[in-house]
Design a protein around this motif. Sequence first.
Motif, short mmCIF file in Angstrom:
data_model
loop_
_atom_site.label_atom_id
_atom_site.label_comp_id
_atom_site.label_asym_id
_atom_site.label_seq_id
_atom_site.Cartn_x
_atom_site.Cartn_y
_atom_site.Cartn_z
N ASP A 147 0.83 -1.21 0.00
CA ASP A 147 0.00 0.00 0.00
C ASP A 147 0.86 1.26 0.00
OD1 ASP A 147 -2.31 -1.43 -0.08
OD2 ASP A 147 -2.75 -1.27 2.06
N ARG A 148 1.93 1.23 0.80
CA ARG A 148 2.82 2.39 0.85
C ARG A 148 3.49 2.64 -0.51
NH1 ARG A 148 6.94 1.37 5.51
NH2 ARG A 148 6.07 -0.74 5.43
N PHE A 149 3.90 1.54 -1.12
CA PHE A 149 4.58 1.68 -2.40
C PHE A 149 3.62 2.15 -3.49
CE2 PHE A 149 6.75 -0.21 -6.24
CZ PHE A 149 7.83 0.65 -6.20
N ASN A 150 2.43 1.54 -3.53
CA ASN A 150 1.44 1.93 -4.54
C ASN A 150 1.02 3.39 -4.37
OD1 ASN A 150 1.45 -0.56 -5.75
ND2 ASN A 150 -0.38 -1.30 -4.70
N TYR A 151 0.96 3.84 -3.13
CA TYR A 151 0.60 5.24 -2.87
C TYR A 151 1.65 6.17 -3.48
CZ TYR A 151 -0.45 9.58 -0.41
OH TYR A 151 -0.75 10.89 -0.12
N GLN A 152 2.92 5.83 -3.32
CA GLN A 152 3.98 6.65 -3.89
C GLN A 152 3.90 6.67 -5.42
OE1 GLN A 152 6.14 8.49 -2.04
NE2 GLN A 152 5.02 7.76 -0.25
N LEU A 153 3.57 5.51 -6.00
CA LEU A 153 3.43 5.45 -7.46
C LEU A 153 2.27 6.31 -7.94
CD1 LEU A 153 4.00 1.63 -8.16
CD2 LEU A 153 5.58 3.50 -8.65
N GLU A 154 1.13 6.20 -7.25
CA GLU A 154 -0.07 6.95 -7.65
C GLU A 154 0.13 8.45 -7.50
OE1 GLU A 154 -3.05 5.25 -5.18
OE2 GLU A 154 -3.04 3.31 -6.25
N GLN A 155 0.86 8.84 -6.47
CA GLN A 155 1.10 10.27 -6.23
C GLN A 155 2.12 10.86 -7.20
OE1 GLN A 155 -0.59 12.28 -3.93
NE2 GLN A 155 -1.86 10.43 -3.95
N GLY A 156 2.86 9.97 -7.89
CA GLY A 156 3.88 10.45 -8.82
C GLY A 156 5.12 10.96 -8.14
N SER A 157 5.30 10.61 -6.85
CA SER A 157 6.47 11.10 -6.13
C SER A 157 7.74 10.33 -6.46
CB SER A 157 6.21 11.03 -4.61
OG SER A 157 5.87 9.72 -4.22
N LEU A 158 7.56 9.17 -7.13
CA LEU A 158 8.72 8.39 -7.57
C LEU A 158 8.86 8.56 -9.09
CD1 LEU A 158 8.22 5.06 -5.61
CD2 LEU A 158 10.02 6.75 -5.22
N PRO A 159 9.99 9.06 -9.56
CA PRO A 159 10.18 9.27 -11.01
C PRO A 159 10.53 7.95 -11.71
CG PRO A 159 12.15 9.95 -9.86
CD PRO A 159 11.16 9.56 -8.79
N VAL A 160 9.55 7.03 -11.74
CA VAL A 160 9.76 5.71 -12.33
C VAL A 160 8.60 5.38 -13.26
CG1 VAL A 160 10.94 4.96 -10.23
CG2 VAL A 160 8.52 4.40 -10.54
N THR A 161 8.82 4.39 -14.13
CA THR A 161 7.75 3.85 -14.97
C THR A 161 7.55 2.39 -14.57
OG1 THR A 161 8.33 5.28 -16.83
CG2 THR A 161 6.97 3.35 -17.32
N LEU A 162 6.33 2.07 -14.16
CA LEU A 162 6.01 0.70 -13.76
C LEU A 162 5.82 -0.15 -15.01
CD1 LEU A 162 5.33 -1.38 -11.56
CD2 LEU A 162 2.95 -0.57 -11.68
N MET A 163 6.67 -1.16 -15.18
CA MET A 163 6.62 -2.01 -16.36
C MET A 163 5.82 -3.28 -16.12
SD MET A 163 8.43 -0.04 -18.26
CE MET A 163 8.79 -0.99 -19.74
N ASP A 164 5.89 -3.82 -14.90
CA ASP A 164 5.21 -5.09 -14.61
C ASP A 164 5.15 -5.28 -13.10
OD1 ASP A 164 3.93 -7.45 -15.13
OD2 ASP A 164 5.75 -8.61 -15.52
N THR A 165 4.17 -6.10 -12.66
CA THR A 165 4.05 -6.47 -11.25
C THR A 165 3.79 -7.96 -11.17
OG1 THR A 165 3.04 -4.32 -10.78
CG2 THR A 165 2.89 -5.97 -9.06
N VAL A 166 4.56 -8.65 -10.33
CA VAL A 166 4.42 -10.10 -10.17
C VAL A 166 4.12 -10.40 -8.70
CG1 VAL A 166 5.56 -12.35 -10.36
CG2 VAL A 166 6.01 -10.57 -12.07
N TYR A 167 3.03 -11.19 -8.47
CA TYR A 167 2.62 -11.54 -7.12
C TYR A 167 2.95 -13.01 -6.85
CZ TYR A 167 -0.02 -7.17 -7.44
OH TYR A 167 -0.38 -5.86 -7.62
N THR A 168 3.83 -13.25 -5.89
CA THR A 168 4.13 -14.62 -5.44
C THR A 168 4.00 -14.60 -3.91
OG1 THR A 168 6.50 -14.09 -5.41
CG2 THR A 168 5.63 -15.13 -7.40
#
Length: 213
Positions: A147-168
């Motif tokens: 949740d913390r990580f996704n919040y940072q992604l949604e807010q745009g505070s991390l200058p990254v491009t999400l390419m893929d997500t893998v759940y194990t």
Amino acid sequence: MANYYSIQDPILHEIEIKKSRFLTYLIPIQSEAEFQEHLASIRKEHYKATHHCQAYILEEDSSVQRMSDDGEPSGTAGMPMLEVLRQNELTYIMAVVVRYFGGIKLGAGGLIRAYSTAVSEALGEAQMIQNVSQMLVHVTVEYNQVDRFNYQLEQGSLPVTLMDTVYTDKVQYQLAIGLDVLEDVHKQLTELFNAQFVWDELGEQTVNVPREV
């Protein structure tokens, strides 16, 4: 910094001017052979059309530029089309405008406006991309950190491009990160997760990301 700008996917757009139909094909390409293949296919599909005017640009420095008026008065079709691509700083792209003559002559000025407008309007529907050199990184976190990580992604505070997500048993994010901000992103995540995460650099690659406006 972008290596070059282009479009993500092929576009087909149609306009009508004084009863003439103008069908614009915009296609991302990597070579002149690809251009010839697509052009042949378009000619075959629209074999009854009056003109199949063309322009294309190749190479990162846009050093390969070609155009053809395909029977229209010299300078009234291919060059205006090419100029629109140049003005948008695009490469690795081809434009073909198929014209079905409607019986009313447009004159030189009218033709230049028609072919320019046809390509400009088609570009307005395209997803512009920029090719950039980035580091691909796997960031692995626990589920209670998601949740913390996704919040940072949604807010745009991390200058990254999400390419893929893998759940194990854990969650692994594949990120594309600009080389100039790589160290800053690592520092941000270290502070965010109190260093409790896995950072695995996969290597530098060129990737296509949405073009910054």
